[in-house]
Design a protein around this motif. Structure first.
Motif, mmCIF file in Angstrom:
data_model
loop_
_atom_site.group_PDB
_atom_site.id
_atom_site.type_symbol
_atom_site.label_atom_id
_atom_site.label_comp_id
_atom_site.label_asym_id
_atom_site.label_seq_id
_atom_site.Cartn_x
_atom_site.Cartn_y
_atom_site.Cartn_z
ATOM 1 N N GLU A 185 0.839 -1.202 0.000
ATOM 2 C CA GLU A 185 0.000 0.000 0.000
ATOM 3 C C GLU A 185 0.867 1.243 0.000
ATOM 4 O OE1 GLU A 185 -3.876 0.500 2.058
ATOM 5 O OE2 GLU A 185 -3.040 -1.138 3.243
ATOM 6 N N PHE A 186 0.475 2.240 -0.724
ATOM 7 C CA PHE A 186 1.168 3.517 -0.677
ATOM 8 C C PHE A 186 0.198 4.599 -1.124
ATOM 9 C CE2 PHE A 186 1.541 4.549 -5.118
ATOM 10 C CZ PHE A 186 1.474 3.315 -5.754
ATOM 11 N N GLN A 187 0.548 5.834 -0.831
ATOM 12 C CA GLN A 187 -0.259 6.945 -1.312
ATOM 13 C C GLN A 187 0.638 8.093 -1.766
ATOM 14 O OE1 GLN A 187 -3.175 8.589 1.418
ATOM 15 N NE2 GLN A 187 -4.657 8.560 -0.241
ATOM 16 N N CYS A 188 1.300 8.735 -0.801
ATOM 17 C CA CYS A 188 2.029 9.959 -1.159
ATOM 18 C C CYS A 188 3.362 9.705 -1.866
ATOM 19 C CB CYS A 188 2.277 10.789 0.101
ATOM 20 S SG CYS A 188 3.483 10.044 1.229
ATOM 21 N N ARG A 189 4.003 8.615 -1.561
ATOM 22 C CA ARG A 189 5.348 8.294 -2.060
ATOM 23 C C ARG A 189 6.381 9.327 -1.657
ATOM 24 N NH1 ARG A 189 4.640 4.261 -6.499
ATOM 25 N NH2 ARG A 189 6.894 4.272 -6.550
ATOM 26 N N GLU A 190 6.113 10.063 -0.601
ATOM 27 C CA GLU A 190 7.057 11.104 -0.174
ATOM 28 C C GLU A 190 7.321 11.119 1.324
ATOM 29 O OE1 GLU A 190 5.977 14.913 -1.699
ATOM 30 O OE2 GLU A 190 6.017 14.219 -3.769
ATOM 31 N N GLY A 191 6.904 10.086 2.029
ATOM 32 C CA GLY A 191 7.194 10.045 3.458
ATOM 33 C C GLY A 191 6.227 10.807 4.340
ATOM 34 N N TYR A 192 5.047 11.188 3.807
ATOM 35 C CA TYR A 192 4.090 11.949 4.616
ATOM 36 C C TYR A 192 3.003 11.079 5.220
ATOM 37 C CZ TYR A 192 5.991 15.995 2.180
ATOM 38 O OH TYR A 192 6.828 16.930 1.675
ATOM 39 N N CYS A 193 2.410 10.212 4.422
ATOM 40 C CA CYS A 193 1.170 9.540 4.848
ATOM 41 C C CYS A 193 1.425 8.327 5.743
ATOM 42 C CB CYS A 193 0.354 9.131 3.624
ATOM 43 S SG CYS A 193 1.055 7.738 2.711
ATOM 44 N N GLY A 194 2.528 7.681 5.609
ATOM 45 C CA GLY A 194 2.836 6.520 6.442
ATOM 46 C C GLY A 194 2.208 5.216 5.952
ATOM 47 N N LEU A 195 1.468 5.252 4.863
ATOM 48 C CA LEU A 195 0.764 4.055 4.393
ATOM 49 C C LEU A 195 1.696 2.913 3.996
ATOM 50 C CD1 LEU A 195 -2.277 4.508 1.981
ATOM 51 C CD2 LEU A 195 -2.087 3.174 4.087
ATOM 52 N N CYS A 196 2.844 3.211 3.493
ATOM 53 C CA CYS A 196 3.754 2.164 3.014
ATOM 54 C C CYS A 196 4.565 1.531 4.144
ATOM 55 C CB CYS A 196 4.707 2.751 1.977
ATOM 56 S SG CYS A 196 5.827 3.987 2.649
ATOM 57 N N ARG A 197 4.386 2.038 5.352
ATOM 58 C CA ARG A 197 5.152 1.597 6.525
ATOM 59 C C ARG A 197 5.300 0.068 6.587
ATOM 60 N NH1 ARG A 197 1.850 3.920 10.015
ATOM 61 N NH2 ARG A 197 3.066 5.777 10.396
ATOM 62 N N ILE A 247 10.073 1.199 8.782
ATOM 63 C CA ILE A 247 10.667 2.015 7.719
ATOM 64 C C ILE A 247 9.589 2.406 6.721
ATOM 65 C CG2 ILE A 247 12.966 1.013 7.887
ATOM 66 C CD1 ILE A 247 12.236 -0.723 5.417
ATOM 67 N N LEU A 248 9.908 3.394 5.904
ATOM 68 C CA LEU A 248 8.999 3.842 4.842
ATOM 69 C C LEU A 248 9.651 3.525 3.495
ATOM 70 C CD1 LEU A 248 7.972 7.307 6.287
ATOM 71 C CD2 LEU A 248 6.589 5.227 6.252
ATOM 72 N N PRO A 249 9.234 2.445 2.857
ATOM 73 C CA PRO A 249 9.843 2.048 1.580
ATOM 74 C C PRO A 249 9.798 3.130 0.511
ATOM 75 C CG PRO A 249 8.521 0.265 2.444
ATOM 76 C CD PRO A 249 8.258 1.453 3.333
ATOM 77 N N CYS A 250 8.805 4.015 0.547
ATOM 78 C CA CYS A 250 8.676 5.014 -0.532
ATOM 79 C C CYS A 250 9.807 6.028 -0.548
ATOM 80 C CB CYS A 250 7.342 5.738 -0.434
ATOM 81 S SG CYS A 250 7.247 6.895 0.953
ATOM 82 N N CYS A 251 10.506 6.168 0.565
ATOM 83 C CA CYS A 251 11.533 7.216 0.584
ATOM 84 C C CYS A 251 12.840 6.769 1.208
ATOM 85 C CB CYS A 251 11.001 8.465 1.266
ATOM 86 S SG CYS A 251 10.391 8.169 2.921
HETATM 87 S S1 FES Z 1 3.568 6.241 0.597
HETATM 88 FE FE1 FES Z 1 3.217 7.817 2.005
HETATM 89 S S2 FES Z 1 4.800 7.553 3.442
HETATM 90 FE FE2 FES Z 1 5.222 6.071 1.942
#
Ligand code: FES
Length: 86
Positions: A36-48, A71-75
């Protein structure tokens, strides 16, 4: 980014992170793994996800709240062999 590997705990699969993967999420996607992911920038925490072994690096400190071992895989950048709970 230098060549490194990501081990998936559930399957034992070993994924190669190559220089054209700017972050761990890209590596997972390149191996057809969906998380799961949303922002891909370390804001939303969904990819945690949970880091079991090794260390990852961030070019900028992510804003999403992280507990110890998460960890946050997106960033995050993978520069050494790591194992994640996936
Ligand atoms: S997708 Fe939002 S913090 Fe990783």
């Amino acid at each position: 980014m230098s060549c490194a590997f990501v081990i998936l705990r559930s399957s034992g699969q070993r994924l190669e992170c190559t220089a054209d993967h700017p972050n761990l999420l890209t590596t997972l996607e390149a191996h057809n793994l969906c998380i799961e992911f949303q922002c891909r920038e370390g804001y939303c925490g969904l990819c945690r996800t949970r880091l079991i072994k090794g260390e990852v690096h961030y070019t900028e400190k992510p804003l999403a709240f992280l507990q110890k071992g998460e960890i946050l895989p997106c960033c995050c950048l993978v520069t050494e062999e790591i194992e994640i709970e996936l």
